[in-house]
Design a protein around this motif. Structure first.
Motif, PDB file in Angstrom:
ATOM      1  N   SER A  80      -0.148  -2.792  -8.345  1.00  0.00           N
ATOM      2  CA  SER A  80      -0.817  -3.294  -7.285  1.00  0.00           C
ATOM      3  C   SER A  80      -0.592  -4.674  -6.808  1.00  0.00           C
ATOM      4  N   ARG A 133       3.579   0.794   0.664  1.00  0.00           N
ATOM      5  CA  ARG A 133       3.178   1.868  -0.396  1.00  0.00           C
ATOM      6  C   ARG A 133       2.504   1.114  -1.757  1.00  0.00           C
ATOM      7  N   ARG A 134       2.430  -0.247  -1.665  1.00  0.00           N
ATOM      8  CA  ARG A 134       1.692  -0.848  -2.665  1.00  0.00           C
ATOM      9  C   ARG A 134       0.082  -0.547  -2.676  1.00  0.00           C
ATOM     10  N   LYS A 135      -0.714  -0.308  -3.617  1.00  0.00           N
ATOM     11  CA  LYS A 135      -2.310  -0.299  -3.772  1.00  0.00           C
ATOM     12  C   LYS A 135      -2.618  -1.808  -3.449  1.00  0.00           C
ATOM     13  N   ARG A 152      -5.136   2.644   0.977  1.00  0.00           N
ATOM     14  CA  ARG A 152      -4.293   1.940  -0.092  1.00  0.00           C
ATOM     15  C   ARG A 152      -5.181   1.053  -0.488  1.00  0.00           C
TER      16      ARG A 152
END
Length: 381
Positions: free
Chosen positions: A122, A168-170, A197
């Motif tokens: 993340s 696409r990263r949290k 997200r």
């Protein structure tokens, strides 16, 4: 009393695979955004980031002898926090990127942010709170009568840019003081795709908002992921409207000094929580807050302009400069207040006393208040 520095001593050897991200990690990363990483951490779109350990090495090489020079209101131990974090397994390999630092007197803008790749897949988007600049303080007061201030617009733009750069990263988003307000505002207004997200939004003793966001669809989508942390007698964090529940934490300080995140007591992997709605929470400084809330937008605007006309009259750019040239500041105050009505003048003087006095004076004021309260109790017996 254990604090953020002790936390790293105790748990800095634990990676995020061994101990998940927690509320103390959040505040540490929020505090680190107060450091000047210009020329060290790449800006948005500036390519790959730099490990925190390497960033610390360059920072201390570029700022020799300035480890404790953070200004009047920003904790001087933040460089110490960076040094400890850089020497720990938990934080040293975090990759820092997307540093930005904007200051525009004409716009009334003070904004800075940095992003950390946490190590568990993340990102933590860290918004800087109010710094030592007078521009930054004026922008805080502008929040009382403006629907949106420039830093809030920049926060939304910044979050969108970071989300696009790190697809696409949290995301975790946070900040201390005004940075907490910016974290919430950006999370509410960044758009549904980015909101999906977001893991958590941390508002660490930041002010609320002038107008309600509760019924907005974009707020409803994110509301259950907003975590607001305030000390038991919060002043700054109780200003304006808050729509989320609070997590109360114990502070080793009194009154407005509890705003210092290094005073929040730590035990294990979290802060020391107050299990009950402690009475001290309601002993915050309601005089200034109550006066401002009772004013119209135009009155709030005039109050803010009056306050900062006084500050700008001294030619100082920072609170530190104000205190260093006390005679010039006092002369500017007298001149600017000459034509004000008594009520406005009294509240402005009150604001100065509460916001710009030294820590020792604030502590003394707290002790005097306690003594008077005790005397009144004894007199009633």
């Amino acid at each position: 009393m254990a604090n953020l520095l002790d936390y790293i001593d105790w748990r800095g050897d634990l990676t995020f695979a061994m101990s998940p991200f927690n509320e103390v990690d959040n505040l540490i990363l929020a505090e680190l955004s107060f450091l000047d990483f210009e020329g060290i951490v790449p800006p948005v779109g500036g390519g790959a980031g730099i490990p925190l350990k390497k960033a610390a090495e360059v920072y201390f090489r570029l700022h020799p002898g300035r480890e404790g020079d953070m200004g009047l209101i920003v904790p001087d131990c933040i460089p110490d926090l960076l040094k400890k974090a850089a020497g720990s397994a938990r934080f040293s390999s975090m990759v820092l990127s997307c540093f930005t630092d904007l200051l525009d007197e004409e716009q009334g803008l003070q904004f800075a942010a940095c992003t950390a790749e946490v190590g568990d897949g993340s990102l933590y988007v860290s918004f800087r709170g109010t710094d030592d600049t007078i521009v930054g303080w004026k922008e805080d007061f502008n929040m009382s009568f403006m629907d949106v201030v420039p830093a809030q617009r920049e926060a939304v733009s910044y979050l969108r840019s970071v989300a696009a750069q790190h697809r696409r990263r949290k995301l975790r988003i946070g900040g201390h003081s005004k940075g907490g307000n910016l974290a919430v505002y950006s999370a509410v207004h960044c758009g549904a795709a980015i909101q999906r997200r977001i893991l958590t939004v941390y508002n660490n003793d930041g002010p609320g908002f002038r107008t309600s966001m509760l019924q907005k669809a974009e707020h409803i989508r994110i509301a259950d992921r907003i975590t607001t942390i305030v000390p038991q007698s919060s002043v700054v964090g109780m200003i304006m409207e808050h729509e989320e529940t609070f997590t109360l934490v114990k502070s080793a300080q009194k009154g407005i000094l509890q705003h210092d995140g290094f005073s929040w007591e730590v035990m294990g992997h979290g802060f020391v929580h107050l299990t009950e709605d402690a009475p001290e929470r309601w002993r915050n400084d309601l005089t200034l807050k109550g006066w401002i809330s009772g004013m119209s937008d135009e009155q709030r605007r005039r109050f803010t302009e009056g306050l900062f006309d006084i500050l700008s009259g001294s030619d100082a750019k920072t609170l530190t400069e104000l205190t260093e040239d006390g005679f010039k500041t006092a002369a500017a105050m007298v001149k600017a207040m000459a034509d004000m009505d008594k009520e406005t003048r009294d509240v402005l003087l009150y604001a100065f006393r509460k916001l710009f006095l030294s820590k020792a004076q604030v502590i003394q004021e707290e002790l005097i208040g306690k003594r008077r309260k005790k005397e009144k109790k004894e007199a009633k017996k």
